[in-house]
Design a protein around this motif. Structure first.
Motif, PDB file in Angstrom:
ATOM      1  N   LEU A   1       0.805  -1.087   0.062  1.00 37.04           N
ATOM      2  CA  LEU A   1       0.196   0.111  -0.020  1.00 37.04           C
ATOM      3  C   LEU A   1       1.011   1.512   0.027  1.00 37.04           C
ATOM      4  O   LEU A   1       1.788   1.302   0.918  1.00 37.04           O
ATOM      5  CB  LEU A   1      -0.992   0.193   1.310  1.00 37.04           C
ATOM      6  N   LEU A   2       0.898   2.043  -0.871  1.00 35.06           N
ATOM      7  CA  LEU A   2       1.462   3.323  -1.148  1.00 35.06           C
ATOM      8  C   LEU A   2       0.728   4.463  -1.108  1.00 35.06           C
ATOM      9  O   LEU A   2      -0.348   4.539  -1.688  1.00 35.06           O
ATOM     10  CB  LEU A   2       2.292   3.242  -2.523  1.00 35.06           C
ATOM     11  N   GLN A   3       0.869   5.507  -0.161  1.00 33.37           N
ATOM     12  CA  GLN A   3       0.177   6.852  -0.234  1.00 33.37           C
ATOM     13  C   GLN A   3       1.041   7.846  -0.829  1.00 33.37           C
ATOM     14  O   GLN A   3       2.268   7.940  -0.656  1.00 33.37           O
ATOM     15  CB  GLN A   3      -0.369   7.138   1.304  1.00 33.37           C
ATOM     16  N   ALA A   4       0.577   8.652  -1.793  1.00 31.67           N
ATOM     17  CA  ALA A   4       1.278   9.481  -2.502  1.00 31.67           C
ATOM     18  C   ALA A   4       0.221  10.582  -2.750  1.00 31.67           C
ATOM     19  O   ALA A   4      -1.110  10.372  -3.369  1.00 31.67           O
ATOM     20  CB  ALA A   4       1.840   8.941  -3.700  1.00 31.67           C
ATOM     21  N   SER A   5       0.514  11.857  -2.982  1.00 36.06           N
ATOM     22  CA  SER A   5       0.039  13.043  -3.892  1.00 36.06           C
ATOM     23  C   SER A   5       0.751  13.155  -4.801  1.00 36.06           C
ATOM     24  O   SER A   5       1.797  13.411  -5.032  1.00 36.06           O
ATOM     25  CB  SER A   5       0.153  14.245  -2.704  1.00 36.06           C
ATOM     26  N   LEU A   6       0.120  12.827  -6.116  1.00 37.72           N
ATOM     27  CA  LEU A   6       0.391  12.505  -7.327  1.00 37.72           C
ATOM     28  C   LEU A   6      -0.290  13.517  -8.237  1.00 37.72           C
ATOM     29  O   LEU A   6      -1.520  13.995  -8.240  1.00 37.72           O
ATOM     30  CB  LEU A   6       0.149  11.098  -7.805  1.00 37.72           C
ATOM     31  N   ARG A   7       0.772  13.947  -9.265  1.00 41.70           N
ATOM     32  CA  ARG A   7       0.114  14.873 -10.622  1.00 41.70           C
ATOM     33  C   ARG A   7       0.847  13.987 -11.553  1.00 41.70           C
ATOM     34  O   ARG A   7       2.185  14.095 -11.598  1.00 41.70           O
ATOM     35  CB  ARG A   7       0.471  16.200 -10.459  1.00 41.70           C
TER      36      ARG A   7
END
Length: 200
Positions: A152-158
């Motif tokens: 499980l990866l949490q990330a703020s992506l664009r």
């Protein structure tokens, strides 16, 4: 800008490159796991620390580099790369061994980059994408080699649909793109063998 005004490279070239190479190889072997690159290295804006360390380690005369508009903006990074790595720059994404992405919202379609061939799948572009945060943000589930069950990866992506775009890898394998996400001194690798889905 003169060479004396450029940001430095590694404080210790050999140890810096060795430490960074170990970190990125471990990241590729353990997709979705956050690794930290803590070596001392010059970091010309708008590069993040880990992006600069990866460039100093992986780029050389034989690896054409494509820079997005955010990274290429004032020419500082291009000069720094030329001075410290000797890597040639290219305006043609399909010819790039690596692409440095500073603004994910303007990321070109993946089909514009080299995807490899059935005979030479390694002849593809590796995307190094700077993101807002790793370890917080939306949750993504990762499956595949190097992952015990799922990660499980949490990330703020664009772009927000980055992982959806990476579904191209499933259809193309063994061709495809390898991706390294960077936030500050943190890196996460998403090799082409990894399968992704969004969810808590």
């Amino acid at each position: 800008m003169t060479t004396t005004e450029l940001a430095s490279g590694f404080a210790d070239k050999v140890l810096g490159a060795q430490s960074t190479f170990r970190a990125v190889m471990e990241a590729m072997a353990r997709p979705g796991r956050i690794h930290r690159i803590a070596v001392e290295a010059g970091t010309p804006a708008p590069l993040m620390h880990a992006s600069a360390a990866l460039a100093l380690t992986l780029f050389d005369h034989d690896t054409p580099i494509w820079l997005d508009a955010a990274i290429a903006a004032d020419g500082t990074v291009a000069q720094w790369l030329k001075f410290h790595t000797g890597a040639p720059l290219t305006d043609d994404p399909p010819t790039a061994a690596f692409a440095l992405i500073g603004d994910g919202s303007a990321l070109p379609p993946f089909e514009r980059f080299a995807l490899g061939t059935p005979e030479y799948p390694d002849r593809s572009t590796t995307l190094i994408i700077q993101v807002q945060a790793l370890g917080s943000g939306a949750s993504y589930r990762l499956h595949g080699p190097g992952i015990d069950g799922e990660a499980l990866l949490q990330a703020s992506l664009r772009p927000a649909d980055l992982f959806d775009r990476l579904s191209i890898n499933a259809a193309l394998f063994p061709r495809g793109l390898d991706v390294v996400l960077v936030s500050g001194d943190q890196v996460v690798a998403i090799p082409r063998t990894t399968r992704l889905s969004q969810g808590s």
